[in-house]
Each structure stands twice: as C-alpha cells, then as structure tokens.
Motif scaffolding. Sequence first.
Motif, short mmCIF file in Angstrom:
data_model
loop_
_atom_site.label_atom_id
_atom_site.label_comp_id
_atom_site.label_asym_id
_atom_site.label_seq_id
_atom_site.Cartn_x
_atom_site.Cartn_y
_atom_site.Cartn_z
N GLU A 1 0.83 -1.20 0.00
CA GLU A 1 0.00 0.00 0.00
C GLU A 1 0.86 1.25 0.00
O GLU A 1 1.88 1.32 0.68
CB GLU A 1 -0.90 0.02 1.24
CG GLU A 1 -2.06 -0.93 1.14
CD GLU A 1 -2.82 -1.01 2.46
OE1 GLU A 1 -3.08 0.06 3.04
OE2 GLU A 1 -3.10 -2.14 2.91
N ARG A 2 0.40 2.23 -0.75
CA ARG A 2 1.14 3.48 -0.84
C ARG A 2 1.10 4.23 0.48
O ARG A 2 0.02 4.40 1.06
CB ARG A 2 0.50 4.35 -1.93
CG ARG A 2 1.55 4.99 -2.78
CD ARG A 2 0.99 5.71 -3.92
NE ARG A 2 1.84 6.89 -4.07
CZ ARG A 2 1.81 7.69 -5.11
NH1 ARG A 2 0.96 7.48 -6.08
NH2 ARG A 2 2.64 8.70 -5.17
N ILE A 3 2.24 4.68 0.96
CA ILE A 3 2.26 5.39 2.25
C ILE A 3 2.81 6.81 2.12
O ILE A 3 2.70 7.58 3.07
CB ILE A 3 3.08 4.64 3.32
CG1 ILE A 3 4.52 4.37 2.84
CG2 ILE A 3 2.40 3.34 3.72
CD1 ILE A 3 5.45 3.99 3.96
N ASP A 4 3.38 7.16 0.96
CA ASP A 4 3.87 8.55 0.88
C ASP A 4 2.65 9.46 0.91
O ASP A 4 1.61 9.15 0.34
CB ASP A 4 4.72 8.78 -0.37
CG ASP A 4 4.02 8.39 -1.65
OD1 ASP A 4 3.48 9.27 -2.33
OD2 ASP A 4 4.00 7.16 -1.96
N GLY A 5 2.76 10.58 1.61
CA GLY A 5 1.62 11.48 1.78
C GLY A 5 0.90 11.25 3.11
O GLY A 5 0.17 12.11 3.57
N LEU A 6 1.12 10.09 3.73
CA LEU A 6 0.54 9.87 5.06
C LEU A 6 1.36 10.64 6.09
O LEU A 6 2.51 10.99 5.87
CB LEU A 6 0.56 8.38 5.43
CG LEU A 6 -0.33 7.45 4.59
CD1 LEU A 6 -0.21 6.02 5.15
CD2 LEU A 6 -1.77 7.91 4.61
N LYS A 7 0.75 10.87 7.25
CA LYS A 7 1.46 11.55 8.34
C LYS A 7 2.39 10.54 9.03
O LYS A 7 2.12 9.35 9.02
CB LYS A 7 0.45 12.10 9.34
CG LYS A 7 -0.46 13.15 8.74
CD LYS A 7 -1.03 14.04 9.81
CE LYS A 7 -1.59 15.33 9.27
NZ LYS A 7 -1.97 15.33 7.87
N PRO A 8 3.47 11.06 9.64
CA PRO A 8 4.42 10.15 10.30
C PRO A 8 3.76 9.19 11.28
O PRO A 8 4.11 8.00 11.31
CB PRO A 8 5.36 11.11 11.04
CG PRO A 8 5.31 12.38 10.27
CD PRO A 8 3.92 12.46 9.70
N TRP A 9 2.79 9.67 12.05
CA TRP A 9 2.17 8.77 13.05
C TRP A 9 1.35 7.69 12.38
O TRP A 9 1.26 6.57 12.89
CB TRP A 9 1.36 9.55 14.08
CG TRP A 9 0.13 10.23 13.57
CD1 TRP A 9 0.04 11.52 13.11
CD2 TRP A 9 -1.19 9.69 13.47
NE1 TRP A 9 -1.24 11.80 12.73
CE2 TRP A 9 -2.02 10.70 12.94
CE3 TRP A 9 -1.75 8.45 13.77
CZ2 TRP A 9 -3.38 10.50 12.70
CZ3 TRP A 9 -3.11 8.25 13.55
CH2 TRP A 9 -3.91 9.27 13.01
N GLN A 10 0.77 8.00 11.22
CA GLN A 10 0.00 6.98 10.50
C GLN A 10 0.93 5.89 9.96
O GLN A 10 0.62 4.71 10.00
CB GLN A 10 -0.78 7.63 9.35
CG GLN A 10 -1.87 8.57 9.84
CD GLN A 10 -2.50 9.38 8.71
OE1 GLN A 10 -1.78 9.89 7.84
NE2 GLN A 10 -3.81 9.50 8.73
#
Lengths: 302, 234
Positions: B66-75
């Motif tokens: 799953e793509r995670i770039d753009g999520l916040k660090p805590w997510q």
Amino acid sequence: MAAAILSVLAALAAYPVVGTGYGVRSVQQIFMWIALAGSWNLISGLTGYVSFGHVAFFGAGAYAGAILVASAGWPWPLAALAGGAAAVVLAVVIGYPCLRLKGPYFAIAMLGLNEVLRALVSYFEGLTGGGNGLSLPTLDASVPIYYVMGVLAVVVTAMSWLIVTSRFGLRLMTIREDEVAAEAMGIDTFHHKLAALLLSAVGPGVAGALMARDQGYIEPISVFPLAITVTMIVMALFGGKGTVFGPVLGAAALFVAQEIVWARYPYVHPLLFGAIIVGVVLLMPRGVLGLLQQRYRLPRTI
Amino acid sequence: MPPVLSVERVRKSFGGVAAVNDVSLALEPGRIYGLIGPNGSGKTTLFNCITGIERLDAGRVSFRGERIDGLKPWQIARRGIGRTFQIIRVFPELTALENLLVVTRGARAEAERRGRELLEFVRLGDLAGEYAGNLSYGQQKLVEFVRMLMTEPTLILLDEPAAGVNRTLLNDLLDAVSRLRDAGKTVLLVEHDMKVVMGLCETVFVLDHGEKIAEGPPGAIQADARVIEAYFGR
C-alpha cells in the motif's frame, strides 16, 4: 496525603460559616486562580504549547454566562456551565487550524484571539452592551458561588491528576519533549494537542461566567485583560508547570502575596510581579514543586 | 512474495540541492539491509522520506503493497514502520519505562509488563524509573531502540545504531537485530561502521550525492570500483 487533602477541603467547606465577607471573597478568588492556572497548565505545562491568550476563554465564558442570565433569564449555575461550553467551542475554532502547525504559531494566535474577541464584544453592542458593559440583575450569591468556584478548582485539579497519571497525559508530555519523535512513534500529536486545549478551556469558561455573576457587571476591559493571562502563567510557573499541585500552590501563594503587597504598597505591586517572573525564569524554571521533584525524586503527582 | 517496502524513483530536494535523487529500492521480508554512503549522501533524508517526516518531490513509497507517501508520520508508524534517530530522541523528562509506555495502546498492565521485559532485555531493568535524560548516551540509545520495539514494527529503520555504543553493548544490540530478523522482521540500517555492515547485512545499498550507485551483497560492494571512488576519490 489523602487525609491532608480531605481536612483542607473540610476546613474550606466550613469557612463561609465563620469567615468575613472579605475573607470569603478572597478564598473564592484563590479558587478561581487555581482553576485558571491549573487549566493553563493542561495545555501549556504538559504539551509545551504556550497560550498567551487563555483569558479569551475566561472572557468568552463571562459574556456567554452574563448574556444568558441578563437576556434569557437563565439561572446562574446553568449559565456557568454554558460559559464552559462556549469556551470549548471557541477552543475548537482556534485550535483546529492553529494546532495543526508545529511551533510558535499557536502562542501568537492565542494572543491575537483575545484582542479579536475584545473588539467583537465592543462591536456587537446590542447583545453585549459594547463598551458600556453589561449589568446583571442584583443577586447576593457570594456563598453559593464560593462553593461552586471551590468545586471548579477541585474538578480542574482532579482532572490534572487523572491526566498526568495516564498514558494520555504522558503522550501530551512527549509533545513538549520532542514532537517529531512522538509522531514517529505513532502518536497523533494534533488530536492530542486539540484535546488538551479543549479540556483547558472548560475551567476558564466556567470561572468567567461565575465571576460575571458574582460581580454583577462586566465590560470588555474587565474580562479580557492580558494581566489575567500573565497572572495565571506566573502562578503555574511559580508552583511548577507540568505538575498537578504546582498551579494550586502558585495560585494560593501569589494571591496572598499580591493581596499583602497590594494593600501596603499599591505602586510597587506590578514591579513585584515582574520581579517574580524574572526570578522564576532565571532561578527555578521548574517552579517550586518542579525543583523539589527533581531534588528529592518525587512523583509528578506531588 | 511482494516486497515489504518498495521505494520507487523517490526524489527530494532542499533549495537547489537534490538530497535524494531518483532512488529506488525494494526490501524483502525477513532480511537485514544496509544503507551506506559518505556524509551528506542522503541516507537520513531517505529515512525521513520513508517515515513521512519529509514530503516527496517525486516518486512513491509503498509498504506491504500500500502506498504510504503522503501519510502523516504517526500513521506510517502505526502501520508498522519503527525507527530510531541518528541523534538520540528519547523523551528526557519521562522515565525510561514511561518512554516505552507512551507508544502503547490497550491494557496498561500488559504494556508495563512488556516494557519492563524489554528494559531487562537491554539490561536497563534497574533504571526503569530513572528519567531518560539522566541516562548515559549508550543507555539512551538502548531506550530508544526498545521504545521502537514497543510499537511492534514489521519494518525497522535504524539510523547509526553503533555510533557511540561500546563493544559489549553493541554486540547485544546486533544480536537483538539478528533475532528480530529471525522473527520475520525486516531491518534497514544506516551505518558507518563497516564491520557491522559487513557482518550483519545480506544486501547493501550505497548512496552518493543522493543517488544509488550500487546494490549487492557486502563482499561485492567492497570491491565495487564506484563505491571505492565515492569514499576515497579517484
């Protein structure tokens, strides 16, 4: 410890029976300052996000309560709760945009918020009486207000205790300690900061509404002065920010000192307060209890 | 099996300088990877791009498909990526145990038990109640390491775990990393200590001026002409 707290509370509960009018009013003021300093401590002492405009919540509560009593005929205890609710709404409005950002923006926004509110209250004359102020129907409720203010101080302090001893409270402290690391460890710092701000707005909101009822008259300069913010900050810093009983100690000690100095030397009173701020910052940045905690390795709940 | 982490053509610039330039890498589960390169070659920036601290200028990062770039660090952290920092970032005015507790959710008693267990594991059991800021550099490093483990990550990013740690401690730490790998975790570590990298890593990536210049088993990397040039000049 528990026995000591209970006996102090019992003595304070019995005090209006024997105390003078001045004495009851003074202790009621101490209760109010405990609620204010303790509330400021929840956001600023724990998360490190310093609020320079916490009096905005006090003033918003005062006007909300006063308007409900004067225009809608609400009983004052209900109006006091509404004052707390109004402050929470205001906290959402200011916190939602400002706490998304890290760093000093929040401190500056809070300072501005207070000025904006003062201007708004002066502008909407129909509702607030504008610069002429707002008078409430006469009512002598000093003793009931004393008790309610006392309960408010206890509630704020108990809430601090619950928070400081919980993982939620520890997470608030991680924001103060290192917000980037907190985020990297999965802590949603924005929602934690927002929750802390909402909790810290309740006490000032209720206290403002109670104060408005007690004094019977409010005007923009009497409920939005920067001096109230400064006083609650100094009290929390003096007693020990981030501790449970620091704001209690700071409120009681500085209020008494202020009364003594103010009565005897009205002109040096601001000077004394300034000296305390400088002294605390330079000599004991952790405050009295913070210093004792460090030296004698006491828990934060002291 | 899909890669645990896949970094595809990631780019990040500061001002006009490309700190990470078109870097791609894929990590398979249950392995230990090394990330090396001269100072300023973009290793820490790449870590920050993976963990959401920096926003990407281009490219994509996917974690377990799953793509995670753009999520916040805590997510990103909650999805299972744990990290340590090059410069220690413990919470100094929290105790060692509290440092571990804050990252947990669920039953507190269970979290405390596990926290004490992990502190025992790095031989800090007696210091559980000490403020983290009062611990020595090496001890703080261990607290940070086990704090990261408390989040139960699938992928572990270590930024210079060996720096400033004495030999005994280091061996314990490396043992722990090997055991994590054996338990199915994936590890990516930035390290300057070549002995550590060569002894532990199965695959090594080399960055230079923000670009990936080599990838392969440690032996081949040591002999790679471009790597030698990056470190020592021509």
